[in-house]
Design a protein around this motif. Structure first.
Motif, short mmCIF file in Angstrom:
data_model
loop_
_atom_site.label_atom_id
_atom_site.label_comp_id
_atom_site.label_asym_id
_atom_site.label_seq_id
_atom_site.Cartn_x
_atom_site.Cartn_y
_atom_site.Cartn_z
N ALA A 84 -38.07 23.30 50.25
CA ALA A 84 -38.60 23.45 48.90
C ALA A 84 -37.66 24.29 48.04
N LEU A 85 -37.06 25.32 48.63
CA LEU A 85 -36.13 26.17 47.89
C LEU A 85 -34.89 25.37 47.49
N ARG A 86 -34.38 24.57 48.42
CA ARG A 86 -33.21 23.74 48.10
C ARG A 86 -33.56 22.72 47.01
N ALA A 87 -34.78 22.20 47.05
CA ALA A 87 -35.20 21.20 46.06
C ALA A 87 -35.26 21.78 44.65
N LEU A 88 -35.49 23.08 44.54
CA LEU A 88 -35.52 23.72 43.23
C LEU A 88 -34.15 23.69 42.56
N PHE A 89 -33.10 23.73 43.40
CA PHE A 89 -31.72 23.77 42.90
C PHE A 89 -30.90 22.72 43.64
N PRO A 90 -31.14 21.44 43.35
CA PRO A 90 -30.50 20.37 44.13
C PRO A 90 -28.98 20.38 44.04
N GLU A 91 -28.42 20.97 42.99
CA GLU A 91 -26.97 21.00 42.86
C GLU A 91 -26.33 22.12 43.68
N GLY A 92 -27.17 22.97 44.28
CA GLY A 92 -26.65 24.06 45.11
C GLY A 92 -26.66 25.39 44.39
N GLY A 93 -25.85 25.55 43.37
CA GLY A 93 -25.79 26.81 42.64
C GLY A 93 -26.97 26.96 41.70
#
Length: 212
Positions: A84-93
């Motif tokens: 879920a945390l990664r999905a908030l910032f799909p571009e990484g940064g």
């Protein structure tokens, strides 16, 4: 003919596999909820099975021991939260303030409360301790990797790794403070302060510097 798998057999197996996965997921989610609400002492396999709406036998089919159930439950939700945390910032940064706030939020929900009960239990339960120690090490490494990505931190620079780890240690402390009282106001001020400090300490994100 014996041993020949028909299309009907495969179709029958697929719903059974889906039901089995759904049952396992309900048990894991119920285990985390029970652990967060009742602690280790009040979270038996029977209590979890009742909350999940399955029989105790079905629960033990998936998780033969209580330790199996609860370590798997916390690991499952940790993976879900990481996704879920990664999905908030799909571009990484991410913008630094948003990244710090998201990382701190990892430690203020039911997962952290459940994990805390598991840590306390592991300090007294010899069978549980090595499993929880291994689990926490794995979760810690994954969280650190996510933090480095989101912050655009360059760990080849001396002190940066320790700065990121300090952020996560601080976030854990804020999560502990939130267990007894709603610490939202103070947490927001601390997040803002840390975001500013990270801007000064980490400088421009690594990806931006590589593009120059």
């Amino acid at each position: 003919m014996g041993g020949v798998s028909t299309a009907g057999d495969r179709l029958e197996r697929t719903p059974k596999q889906d039901r089995s996965r759904a049952t396992r997921q309900r048990l894991l989610e119920a285990a985390v909820s029970c652990l967060a609400e009742h602690g280790w002492a009040g979270s038996t396999v029977a209590v979890v099975a009742e909350r999940a709406g399955v029989s105790r036998g079905a629960a033990q089919h998936h998780f033969p021991t209580r330790e199996d159930l609860f370590t798997a439950a916390v690991e499952y939700v940790a993976e879900e939260r990481s996704s879920a945390l990664r999905a908030l910032f799909p571009e990484g940064g991410a913008e630094r303030h948003a990244a710090v706030a998201a990382l701190v939020d990892l430690y203020t929900g039911p997962l952290f409360r459940a994990a805390l009960h598991l840590w306390v239990a592991a300090s007294d339960e010899e069978q549980l301790r090595p499993r929880v120690t291994e689990l926490e090490a794995r979760v810690g490494r994954e969280t650190h990797r996510i933090a480095v990505e989101l912050l655009g931190a360059d760990e080849s620079v001396p002190g940066v790794r320790e700065t990121v780890q300090g952020l996560l240690d601080m976030a854990r402390g804020l999560g502990l403070a939130n267990l007894l009282t709603d610490d939202t106001g103070r947490r927001q001020r601390v997040v803002a302060q840390w975001a500013g400090l990270l801007e000064e300490t980490l400088g421009r994100p690594l990806a931006d510097r590589l593009r120059d």
